[in-house]
Design a protein around this motif. Structure first.
Motif, short mmCIF file in Angstrom:
data_model
loop_
_atom_site.label_atom_id
_atom_site.label_comp_id
_atom_site.label_asym_id
_atom_site.label_seq_id
_atom_site.Cartn_x
_atom_site.Cartn_y
_atom_site.Cartn_z
N UNK B 95 0.84 -1.19 0.00
CA UNK B 95 0.00 0.00 0.00
C UNK B 95 0.88 1.25 0.00
N UNK B 96 1.90 1.25 0.89
CA UNK B 96 2.77 2.42 1.00
C UNK B 96 3.56 2.65 -0.28
N UNK B 97 4.15 1.56 -0.82
CA UNK B 97 4.94 1.71 -2.05
C UNK B 97 4.03 2.10 -3.21
N UNK B 98 2.83 1.50 -3.26
CA UNK B 98 1.87 1.83 -4.31
C UNK B 98 1.46 3.29 -4.25
N UNK B 99 1.29 3.79 -3.03
CA UNK B 99 0.95 5.20 -2.84
C UNK B 99 2.03 6.09 -3.45
N UNK B 100 3.29 5.76 -3.16
CA UNK B 100 4.41 6.55 -3.70
C UNK B 100 4.44 6.44 -5.22
N UNK B 101 4.19 5.22 -5.74
CA UNK B 101 4.20 5.03 -7.20
C UNK B 101 3.07 5.82 -7.86
N UNK B 102 2.05 6.16 -7.08
CA UNK B 102 0.95 6.94 -7.63
C UNK B 102 1.35 8.37 -7.95
N UNK B 103 2.38 8.90 -7.29
CA UNK B 103 2.76 10.30 -7.52
C UNK B 103 3.08 10.63 -8.97
N UNK B 104 3.85 9.76 -9.68
CA UNK B 104 4.07 10.06 -11.10
C UNK B 104 2.75 10.20 -11.86
N UNK B 105 1.73 9.43 -11.43
CA UNK B 105 0.44 9.48 -12.13
C UNK B 105 -0.22 10.84 -11.99
N UNK B 106 0.19 11.62 -10.99
CA UNK B 106 -0.36 12.96 -10.84
C UNK B 106 0.23 13.89 -11.89
N UNK B 107 1.39 13.52 -12.41
CA UNK B 107 2.07 14.37 -13.38
C UNK B 107 1.90 13.89 -14.82
N UNK B 108 2.00 12.59 -15.01
CA UNK B 108 1.93 12.08 -16.38
C UNK B 108 0.84 11.02 -16.49
N UNK B 109 0.38 10.82 -17.73
CA UNK B 109 -0.71 9.88 -17.97
C UNK B 109 -0.35 8.88 -19.06
N UNK B 192 -13.42 8.26 -16.29
CA UNK B 192 -14.20 8.79 -17.39
C UNK B 192 -13.74 10.19 -17.78
N UNK B 193 -13.52 11.04 -16.80
CA UNK B 193 -13.12 12.40 -17.13
C UNK B 193 -12.51 13.08 -15.91
N UNK B 194 -11.19 13.05 -15.80
CA UNK B 194 -10.53 13.57 -14.60
C UNK B 194 -10.86 15.03 -14.33
N UNK B 195 -10.94 15.82 -15.42
CA UNK B 195 -11.20 17.24 -15.21
C UNK B 195 -12.59 17.48 -14.65
N UNK B 196 -13.58 16.74 -15.22
CA UNK B 196 -14.94 16.91 -14.73
C UNK B 196 -15.05 16.40 -13.29
N UNK B 197 -14.35 15.28 -13.02
CA UNK B 197 -14.36 14.74 -11.65
C UNK B 197 -13.89 15.80 -10.67
N UNK B 198 -12.83 16.51 -11.09
CA UNK B 198 -12.28 17.54 -10.22
C UNK B 198 -13.30 18.67 -10.00
N UNK B 202 -14.36 16.15 -6.53
CA UNK B 202 -13.63 14.94 -6.15
C UNK B 202 -12.15 15.30 -6.05
N UNK B 203 -11.55 14.94 -4.93
CA UNK B 203 -10.13 15.21 -4.74
C UNK B 203 -9.34 14.23 -5.61
N UNK B 204 -9.07 14.59 -6.88
CA UNK B 204 -8.49 13.64 -7.83
C UNK B 204 -7.10 13.18 -7.39
N UNK B 205 -6.36 14.08 -6.75
CA UNK B 205 -5.04 13.70 -6.24
C UNK B 205 -5.13 12.50 -5.32
N UNK B 206 -6.02 12.65 -4.33
CA UNK B 206 -6.13 11.62 -3.32
C UNK B 206 -6.61 10.31 -3.92
N UNK B 207 -7.60 10.41 -4.83
CA UNK B 207 -8.15 9.16 -5.37
C UNK B 207 -7.21 8.48 -6.34
N UNK B 208 -6.39 9.28 -7.06
CA UNK B 208 -5.39 8.66 -7.93
C UNK B 208 -4.40 7.86 -7.10
N UNK B 209 -3.92 8.48 -6.02
CA UNK B 209 -2.96 7.79 -5.15
C UNK B 209 -3.61 6.55 -4.53
#
Lengths: 291, 332
Positions: B95-109, B192-198, B202-209
């Motif tokens: 969970x902890x390592x996966x959380x950290x791996x999620x950070x790149x997902x906040x920047x790139x897709x 479906x649509x990250x921008x609309x979710x935001x 919806x706290x997209x940062x938190x849910x992506x992580x």
């Protein structure tokens, strides 16, 4: 310091091959949004086609020609018509997965129909060393570097200086507009697939004498080429070239200056850093975000 | 019609569950091993299905998390810790390592994210192979014990199969609950649509992580079961190709469908076994089968079923409409 010079030359030679493979990868991405996870296996296969031709009695030069032609038919034409065309409209991911399956298929086919053992492969460049600035440099490295540079120069000339190249670029950048101004977009896409097949066959010819022909050799090469393409710029031919050379040199330097155990980690960490700080790659242009 | 479909579905589900419990009783050692492997891989694929299928984040690192879980379990249980404690540690660690791996997902897709996670996967493999003081290096860790559950030893294949099946059941229920919870809906909004979710708050940062962390944690659970299943682990099974295999399972089964991973893991684990009679050709046939399936239905096996059901529903609806229309006409 002499060591550094040798490492640089060897690094540039491997880098030039990575560049050849990476360029084909970016060409396919630009024209058809294809991420070809089998690109490494595409490099592995032509060497076996050539070996098969030689086993059938063909002289080396004929085997090379046959190998390149077969590779263009199988890895260019057939790949596009049978796999990419039916899947293109479904988006990037399913097609990427399908190329993963293709990679398994090619690997297993070579293992089954040819051999699971590594086979030696004749070199187009004579072996031996020559002296440059007081350093013994292997002719093989020089030959690989020269052929790869010629191929890349030929490709960039084609893309930038000829009307065919301009049509290809137009088709890659904006298919709709290109179609309106009369560019045969479909034919241009096919052409990029054929060029990719030619480049992988050439890379195969250059690299197999050094690393032997083995069914599993595509994995490492494919990954190195992907890293090169992304580091340089996923959507730029010149980015892929720069990325290839950079990764080749970095890989060779890491092997002697970092621990040999973690040498493979150096390009990967470099990749992560580049993606995080400059996702479009060192020389790439940013892809617009769509809402 | 729908009033009839629901009991039918429940009955079908009960038959499948009963089958999974009763039929393997006659299986030999190897058959039980393959079936246990299916259960374990389904858990890992369900995790990736959360990350990829529901939250839309491409990850090529799920195999690395199976490795992390497997090494955590192997190291702890060979040092005398009970398996449940090891599973807990595997979950927390992944969970902890996966959380950290999620950070790149906040920047790139998309493909960039695929390559970051691919790099992570290879780095994890290098750590498994090179840190021999912890992982045994290329020699791996052997004699991994199987647990006692409620005083029953599970070192025989059948009891351990039930451990895997039971774990699969628990994970399935948890995931079932999760995707129906507000979290699951937030994941889908993200896909479906990250921008609309935001814009919907919806706290997209938190849910992506979260999507990465929860998906990875399930990979860790699968690994923690894999280690006692094989009783011996070395770095090789956790290389990049496991991540690619798991991705293939999710896509082939049907990404974003609840039952997708069950079917995908079945294809990836059982199909090569069934094709084994073809000797050296089995992986080739498997590759061709996957390509043909994806050409036919890029949304996987459940995509075919989904389209079929949708077509039937449309047909039924238009039939109803026709009946209603004719009634209206006769009434007039």
């Amino acid at each position: 310091m002499s060591n550094l010079f040798d490492l640089l030359v060897a690094g540039l030679a491997t880098g030039a091959i990575y560049a050849l493979v990476a360029v084909g990868f970016t060409l396919l991405w630009q024209t058809s949004q294809t991420i070809n996870f089998a690109q490494g296996e595409f490099v592995m296969l032509p060497a076996f086609l050539m070996l098969a031709a030689m086993h059938a009695g063909a002289p080396f030069w004929l085997a090379i020609i046959l190998g390149i032609l077969l590779s263009m038919i199988l890895l260019g034409l057939a790949f596009k018509m049978l796999l990419v065309d039916p899947m293109m409209r479904h988006g990037v991911l399913p097609l990427a997965i399908a190329t993963m399956a293709l990679a398994i298929g090619i690997k297993e086919a070579v293992k089954q129909f040819f051999s699971a053992e590594a086979s030696p492969f004749p070199s187009i460049v004579p072996t031996g060393d020559i002296s440059i600035l007081g350093h013994a440099v292997s002719l093989q490295s020089i030959g690989v570097l020269v052929v790869a540079i010629l191929a890349v120069l030929g490709l960039t000339t084609l893309l930038n200086r000829t009307s065919l190249g301009h049509q290809m670029q137009a088709a890659a950048q904006n298919p709709t507009v290109a179609r309106i101004i009369g560019v045969p977009v479909e034919r241009m896409i096919l052409l990029t697939f054929l060029i990719n097949a030619f480049l992988v066959a050439l890379a195969s010819l250059l690299i197999t004498p050094i690393y032997l022909a083995k069914f599993s050799s595509g994995e490492v090469l494919g990954q190195a080429a992907f890293i090169a393409a992304i580091v340089g710029g996923f959507n730029q031919v010149r980015g892929a070239i720069a990325g290839g050379l950079l990764i080749g040199v970095l890989d060779n330097l890491a092997a002697s200056y970092v621990s040999t155990q973690y040498r493979a980690a150096v390009p990967l960490i470099f990749l992560i850093v580049v993606i995080l700080f400059r996702p479009q790659g060192l020389l790439g242009r940013a892809e617009e975000r769509t809402v | 019609m729908s009033g009839f479909a629901k009991p039918l579905k429940i009955a079908l589900g009960l038959i499948v569950i009963a089958g999974l419990i009763i039929v393997p009783m006659n299986f030999n050692r190897y058959g039980l091993f393959i079936l246990s492997q299916w259960a374990v891989m389904t858990i890992a694929a369900m995790g990736l299905n959360l990350t990829l299928g529901y939250a839309g984040q491409v990850s090529l690192a799920q195999g690395a998390f199976v490795g992390i879980g497997a090494y955590a379990a192997a190291i702890m249980t060979t040092h005398g810790w009970p398996l449940p404690a090891a599973i807990l540690v595997a979950i927390i660690l992944s969970f902890a390592v996966g959380w950290v791996l999620g950070y790149p997902a906040l920047r790139v897709q998309h493909h960039y994210l695929a390559f970051v996670t691919l790099a992570f996967s290879t780095l994890a493999f290098l750590v498994f192979r090179n840190e021999s003081w912890l992982t045994g290096g290329i020699y791996g860790i052997s004699n991994i014990p199987r647990p006692h559950i409620f005083g029953i030893a599970t070192n025989k294949p059948l009891p351990f199969y039930y451990v895997c099946l039971g774990s699969l059941a628990i994970v399935s229920l948890a995931v079932w609950w999760l995707i129906r919870s507000p979290w699951g809906r937030a994941f889908m909004a993200l896909r479906e649509n990250p921008l609309r979710a935001q814009s919907l708050g919806i706290d997209t940062r938190r849910y992506t992580l979260m999507a990465f962390a929860i998906g990875s944690a399930l990979g860790g659970v699968a690994g923690a079961l894999y280690a006692p299943l094989t009783q011996y682990i070395d770095p090789v099974p956790f290389n990049l190709s496991l991540s690619l295999d798991l991705l293939m399972m999710v896509i082939v089964g049907g990404a974003g469908f609840y039952f997708g991973p069950f079917l995908g893991a079945m294809i990836a684990v059982l199909l090569p076994e069934w094709l084994r009679f073809t000797e050296g050709y089995y992986l080739m046939l498997y590759a061709v089968a996957v390509m043909l399936l994806l050409i036919w239905s890029p949304t996987g096996i459940l995509g075919i079923l989904d389209r079929y059901m949708a077509a039937r529903r449309t047909k039924a609806a238009s039939a109803l409409r026709a009946v209603a229309k004719s009634r209206l006409e006769t009434a007039q």
